[in-house]
Design a protein around this motif. Structure first.
Motif, PDB file in Angstrom:
ATOM      1  N   GLN A  70       0.909  -1.039  -0.055  1.00  0.00           N
ATOM      2  CA  GLN A  70      -0.049  -0.078  -0.021  1.00  0.00           C
ATOM      3  C   GLN A  70       0.986   1.111  -0.047  1.00  0.00           C
ATOM      4  N   TRP A  71       1.820   1.383   0.668  1.00  0.00           N
ATOM      5  CA  TRP A  71       2.668   2.400   0.936  1.00  0.00           C
ATOM      6  C   TRP A  71       3.615   2.719  -0.367  1.00  0.00           C
ATOM      7  N   ARG A  72       4.192   1.372  -0.726  1.00  0.00           N
ATOM      8  CA  ARG A  72       4.876   1.607  -2.028  1.00  0.00           C
ATOM      9  C   ARG A  72       4.001   2.094  -3.116  1.00  0.00           C
ATOM     10  N   LEU A  73       2.904   1.564  -3.381  1.00  0.00           N
ATOM     11  CA  LEU A  73       2.056   1.998  -4.625  1.00  0.00           C
ATOM     12  C   LEU A  73       1.839   3.454  -4.467  1.00  0.00           C
ATOM     13  N   ALA A  74       1.349   3.868  -3.331  1.00  0.00           N
ATOM     14  CA  ALA A  74       1.143   5.370  -3.069  1.00  0.00           C
ATOM     15  C   ALA A  74       2.332   6.435  -3.282  1.00  0.00           C
ATOM     16  N   ASN A  75       3.511   5.803  -3.055  1.00  0.00           N
ATOM     17  CA  ASN A  75       4.536   6.585  -3.127  1.00  0.00           C
ATOM     18  C   ASN A  75       5.734   6.383  -4.243  1.00  0.00           C
ATOM     19  N   LYS A  76       5.147   5.338  -5.406  1.00  0.00           N
ATOM     20  CA  LYS A  76       6.078   5.116  -6.325  1.00  0.00           C
ATOM     21  C   LYS A  76       6.567   6.550  -7.219  1.00  0.00           C
ATOM     22  N   PRO A  77       5.539   7.233  -7.469  1.00  0.00           N
ATOM     23  CA  PRO A  77       6.196   8.426  -8.195  1.00  0.00           C
ATOM     24  C   PRO A  77       7.309   9.222  -7.482  1.00  0.00           C
ATOM     25  N   ARG A  78       7.114   9.328  -6.120  1.00  0.00           N
ATOM     26  CA  ARG A  78       8.033  10.002  -5.196  1.00  0.00           C
ATOM     27  C   ARG A  78       9.464   9.454  -5.310  1.00  0.00           C
ATOM     28  N   ILE A  79       9.251   7.740  -5.100  1.00  0.00           N
ATOM     29  CA  ILE A  79      10.278   7.070  -5.024  1.00  0.00           C
ATOM     30  C   ILE A  79      11.104   7.311  -6.408  1.00  0.00           C
ATOM     31  N   ALA A  80      10.454   7.074  -7.524  1.00  0.00           N
ATOM     32  CA  ALA A  80      11.111   7.157  -8.909  1.00  0.00           C
ATOM     33  C   ALA A  80      11.713   8.330  -9.237  1.00  0.00           C
ATOM     34  N   GLN A  81      11.240   9.398  -8.542  1.00  0.00           N
ATOM     35  CA  GLN A  81      11.842  11.038  -8.766  1.00  0.00           C
ATOM     36  C   GLN A  81      13.049  10.852  -7.941  1.00  0.00           C
ATOM     37  N   TYR A  82      13.211  10.513  -6.765  1.00  0.00           N
ATOM     38  CA  TYR A  82      14.537  10.869  -6.008  1.00  0.00           C
ATOM     39  C   TYR A  82      15.469   9.632  -5.605  1.00  0.00           C
ATOM     40  N   CYS A  83      14.829   8.322  -5.904  1.00  0.00           N
ATOM     41  CA  CYS A  83      15.777   7.063  -5.612  1.00  0.00           C
ATOM     42  C   CYS A  83      16.571   6.808  -6.809  1.00  0.00           C
ATOM     43  N   ALA A  84      17.932   6.963  -6.837  1.00  0.00           N
ATOM     44  CA  ALA A  84      18.639   6.593  -7.906  1.00  0.00           C
ATOM     45  C   ALA A  84      18.978   5.406  -8.114  1.00  0.00           C
ATOM     46  N   GLY A  85      18.700   4.524  -7.227  1.00  0.00           N
ATOM     47  CA  GLY A  85      19.045   3.219  -7.466  1.00  0.00           C
ATOM     48  C   GLY A  85      18.746   2.386  -5.903  1.00  0.00           C
ATOM     49  N   MET A  86      18.748   1.070  -6.325  1.00  0.00           N
ATOM     50  CA  MET A  86      18.503   0.119  -5.222  1.00  0.00           C
ATOM     51  C   MET A  86      19.653  -1.025  -5.384  1.00  0.00           C
ATOM     52  N   ALA A  87      20.476  -1.498  -4.455  1.00  0.00           N
ATOM     53  CA  ALA A  87      21.376  -2.556  -4.850  1.00  0.00           C
ATOM     54  C   ALA A  87      21.389  -3.314  -3.689  1.00  0.00           C
ATOM     55  N   MET A  88      21.070  -4.601  -3.807  1.00  0.00           N
ATOM     56  CA  MET A  88      20.813  -5.627  -2.967  1.00  0.00           C
ATOM     57  C   MET A  88      22.190  -6.343  -2.752  1.00  0.00           C
ATOM     58  N   VAL A  89      22.626  -6.653  -1.580  1.00  0.00           N
ATOM     59  CA  VAL A  89      23.711  -7.543  -1.503  1.00  0.00           C
ATOM     60  C   VAL A  89      23.334  -8.997  -0.503  1.00  0.00           C
ATOM     61  N   THR A  90      23.657 -10.104  -1.303  1.00  0.00           N
ATOM     62  CA  THR A  90      23.260 -11.146  -0.805  1.00  0.00           C
ATOM     63  C   THR A  90      24.466 -12.105  -0.304  1.00  0.00           C
ATOM     64  N   THR A  91      24.410 -13.104   0.698  1.00  0.00           N
ATOM     65  CA  THR A  91      25.352 -13.930   0.845  1.00  0.00           C
ATOM     66  C   THR A  91      25.088 -15.231   0.234  1.00  0.00           C
ATOM     67  N   SER A  92      23.729 -15.363  -0.211  1.00  0.00           N
ATOM     68  CA  SER A  92      22.884 -16.662  -0.781  1.00  0.00           C
ATOM     69  C   SER A  92      23.235 -16.889  -2.045  1.00  0.00           C
ATOM     70  N   SER A  93      23.828 -17.942  -2.431  1.00  0.00           N
ATOM     71  CA  SER A  93      24.062 -18.225  -3.752  1.00  0.00           C
ATOM     72  C   SER A  93      22.722 -18.515  -4.383  1.00  0.00           C
ATOM     73  N   LYS A  94      21.696 -19.141  -3.674  1.00  0.00           N
ATOM     74  CA  LYS A  94      20.420 -19.400  -4.180  1.00  0.00           C
ATOM     75  C   LYS A  94      19.664 -18.127  -4.692  1.00  0.00           C
ATOM     76  N   MET A  95      19.877 -17.317  -3.768  1.00  0.00           N
ATOM     77  CA  MET A  95      19.155 -15.744  -4.007  1.00  0.00           C
ATOM     78  C   MET A  95      19.714 -15.142  -5.134  1.00  0.00           C
ATOM     79  N   LEU A  96      21.156 -15.133  -5.270  1.00  0.00           N
ATOM     80  CA  LEU A  96      21.901 -14.494  -6.283  1.00  0.00           C
ATOM     81  C   LEU A  96      21.573 -15.025  -7.644  1.00  0.00           C
ATOM     82  N   ALA A  97      21.312 -16.448  -7.772  1.00  0.00           N
ATOM     83  CA  ALA A  97      21.227 -16.998  -9.008  1.00  0.00           C
ATOM     84  C   ALA A  97      19.560 -16.961  -9.248  1.00  0.00           C
TER      85      ALA A  97
END
Length: 127
Positions: A54-81
Motif C-alpha cells: 500500500q505504501w509503495r504504490l502510493a509513493n512510487k512516483p516520489r520514489i522514482a523521482q528521488y531514488c537513484a537506485g537500489m542495490a541488494m547484497v546477498t550472501t546466498s548463492s540461491k538468492m543471487l542465482a
C-alpha cells in the motif's frame, strides 16, 4: 540509505522502514538504497506485505523521482542465482528506480554512486 534484513520483517520493522523512507523522500534530493540480506529472504505476514504494498504504490512516483537506485547484497548463492537475471526489472517495476543484486557491499556501493551521480547531474543541469 542502508537497510539490513536478517529474517522475517515484523509489522514494527515495516513501520520503521516506511518512516525511514519518508525521511529520505522528504529531503527531496537523490539518494540510493543499499539493502543487505543475510541468507535467504523470509516471507513476511500478510499484514506486513499489505502495508508495504500500500505504501509503495502510493509513493512510487516520489520514489522514482528521488531514488537513484537500489542495490541488494546477498550472501546466498540461491538468492543471487534467482534474482540476478531479474533484479533490474523488479526494482523498476515495483519501485520505479534502477536495481541490481551483488555479492559484495563494495560492488553495490560503486554501482549506487554511479547512479546517484547521474541523477544528481540531471537535477543540477535542469536549472
Amino acid at each position: 540509505m542502508s537497510i539490513h534484513n536478517d529474517g522475517e520483517t515484523t509489522l514494527a520493522d515495516m513501520e520503521e522502514h516506511i518512516a525511514f523512507w519518508e525521511r529520505c523522500l522528504a529531503r527531496q534530493e537523490p539518494f540510493g538504497v543499499l539493502l543487505t540480506q543475510n541468507g535467504e529472504a523470509q516471507q513476511s505476514s500478510k499484514e506486513v506485505r499489505a502495508l508495504s504494498n500500500q505504501w509503495r504504490l502510493a509513493n512510487k512516483p516520489r520514489i522514482a523521482q528521488y531514488c537513484a537506485g537500489m542495490a541488494m547484497v546477498t550472501t546466498s548463492s540461491k538468492m543471487l542465482a534467482l534474482y540476478k537475471p531479474i533484479a533490474a526489472m523488479i526494482a523498476r517495476k515495483s519501485m520505479g528506480c534502477p536495481g541490481q543484486i551483488f555479492t559484495s557491499k563494495e560492488q553495490a556501493r560503486s554501482w549506487l554512486m554511479q547512479h546517484i551521480e547521474r541523477l544528481t547531474f540531471l537535477y543540477t543541469t535542469r536549472d
